[in-house]
Enzyme design. Structure first.
Site, PDB file in Angstrom:
ATOM      1  N   HIS A  81      -7.859  -5.137  -0.708  1.00 55.37           N
ATOM      2  CA  HIS A  81      -6.578  -4.445  -0.545  1.00 55.37           C
ATOM      3  C   HIS A  81      -5.736  -5.086   0.557  1.00 55.37           C
ATOM      4  CE1 HIS A  81      -3.799  -1.206  -1.139  1.00 55.37           C
ATOM      5  NE2 HIS A  81      -3.935  -0.736   0.082  1.00 55.37           N
TER       6      HIS A  81
ATOM      7  N   ASP B  15      -0.233  -4.253  -4.357  1.00 55.82           N
ATOM      8  CA  ASP B  15      -1.512  -3.575  -4.591  1.00 55.82           C
ATOM      9  C   ASP B  15      -1.433  -2.053  -4.551  1.00 55.82           C
ATOM     10  OD1 ASP B  15      -4.120  -4.276  -5.408  1.00 55.82           O
ATOM     11  OD2 ASP B  15      -4.921  -3.599  -3.494  1.00 55.82           O
TER      12      ASP B  15
ATOM     13  N   SER C  62       0.825  -1.207   0.000  1.00 51.52           N
ATOM     14  CA  SER C  62       0.000   0.000   0.000  1.00 51.52           C
ATOM     15  C   SER C  62       0.864   1.264   0.000  1.00 51.52           C
ATOM     16  CB  SER C  62      -0.964  -0.041   1.193  1.00 51.52           C
ATOM     17  OG  SER C  62      -1.981   0.922   1.047  1.00 51.52           O
TER      18      SER C  62
END
EC number: 2.3.1.268
Length: 348
Positions: free
Chosen positions: A294, A145, A121
């Site tokens: 996520h 991601d 992230s």
């Protein structure tokens, strides 16, 4: 995910009183490879790895994964706390440039030779920026991601996360000596943020004990809980800067440092625009999709660990093939060199 405007308004009133520092000294945990059945597998990583957590994460967010990867790849893994997170000092600015500067300084200070990066992230964006700005320092990167783009759509989520943490410490009235402080804090978070998996991820920041390494954020009243991040001072900087990406500074910048992008199938972060942005900056990237949101590292740890292990194995095979080819070429050059003739000189 949509959150009410009241949450955003409350967050905008955050005061800023943290010191400014060019480089923060990063706290870290080191995971060394242990003897296991993984040793029989052909997965090896020649360089050490540095893991970079997401926003409001810390060095132990995925600690069981770090040890598994260290065993699998036979290499040490450093897991760091970014500035204002975990046990690393609280300071500003909280920007990608500042975080990348901290990371470069960590690599140089600890004399870590050409590590690879794994980032989740926020940490994924940081890994990409560090590789683009200092490609000579890093061997490769695993990007979990995220993509190199501005993402204003995530600001409501970040606002809700900050308010959930802040309310659980400063408005809940939960005391540190309450045996039910965990469940009560979580209930406060649920009233502010409807994302249950995210709340579980955030909850590790709430603590009943202070730290000996840094000052945790807490209410002035006696027996209130502590927060690992300086949430009142940091929240507005998170909302403003985490969705950002220095597009103007990186215009035309491209590297051949290889990266693996782990795409969570249902998160929407790695979309068509994101793939196009990857192609602008990275000439050698691979995308692997893992089913999940996520927080795919929490939901599908074995799938992502296997994908990472296979990719590093493939990278090492490429390196070995290149070395073999280079050696063969060099040997051919040596054999093709003419043999120098000489005359025997007789001494009377």
């Amino acid at each position: 995910m949509i959150f009410n405007s009241l949450s955003i308004k409350r967050l905008s009133s955050t005061x800023t009183s943290l010191p400014f520092k060019k480089h923060a000294k990063l706290n870290f945990d080191l995971y060394s490879p242990q003897h296991s059945t993984y040793g029989k597998l052909p997965y090896h990583c020649q360089e050490p790895i540095i893991f970079l957590h997401g926003i409001y994460g810390y060095s132990k967010s995925f600690n069981s994964d770090y040890q598994q990867l260290s065993n699998l790849l036979h290499t040490p893994i450093y897991s760091v706390d970014m500035r204002c997170h975990g046990e690393t000092e609280n300071c500003l600015p909280f920007t990608y440039d500042a975080l990348a500067g901290d990371l470069d300084n960590f690599v140089i200070t600890h004399n870590i030779k050409k590590p690879s990066l794994i980032g989740f992230s926020l940490g994924a964006k940081l890994a990409m920026l560090a590789i683009l700005k200092s490609p000579h320092l890093y061997t490769s990167g695993v990007i979990v991601d995220n993509v190199p783009l501005k993402q204003p759509r995530i600001k409501p989520n970040l606002t809700a996360f900050g308010n959930a943490l802040r309310d659980s410490v400063f408005k809940s009235g939960v005391k540190r000596n309450d045996p039910s402080w965990i469940s009560k804090s979580f209930n406060v978070m649920k009233d502010v943020c409807s994302d249950m998996p995210a709340n579980f991820y955030l909850l590790h920041n709430i603590q009943p004990k202070p730290s000996y390494l840094k000052k945790y954020s807490t209410e002035e009243s006696e027996n209130s809980l502590f927060c690992k991040v300086p949430i009142r001072e940091l929240s507005s900087h998170v909302v403003e800067n985490v969705p950002d990406w220095p597009e103007e500074d990186l215009a035309g910048v491209k590297t051949d440092v290889p990266i693996l992008v782990v795409k969570a199938s249902t998160s929407g972060f790695v979309n068509e625009d994101g793939v196009a942005a990857l192609x602008k900056h990275f000439s050698d990237f691979t995308i692997v999709e893992v089913a999940g949101t996520h927080l795919v590292m929490k939901e599908r740890p074995q799938e992502y660990i296997s994908a990472v292990g296979r990719w590093f194995y493939q990278q090492n095979c490429k390196k070995a093939a290149a070395l073999t080819k280079a050696k063969k070429t060099n040997d051919q050059k040596i054999t093709q060199q003419p043999i120098l003739s000489y005359k025997k000189i007789e001494i009377a």
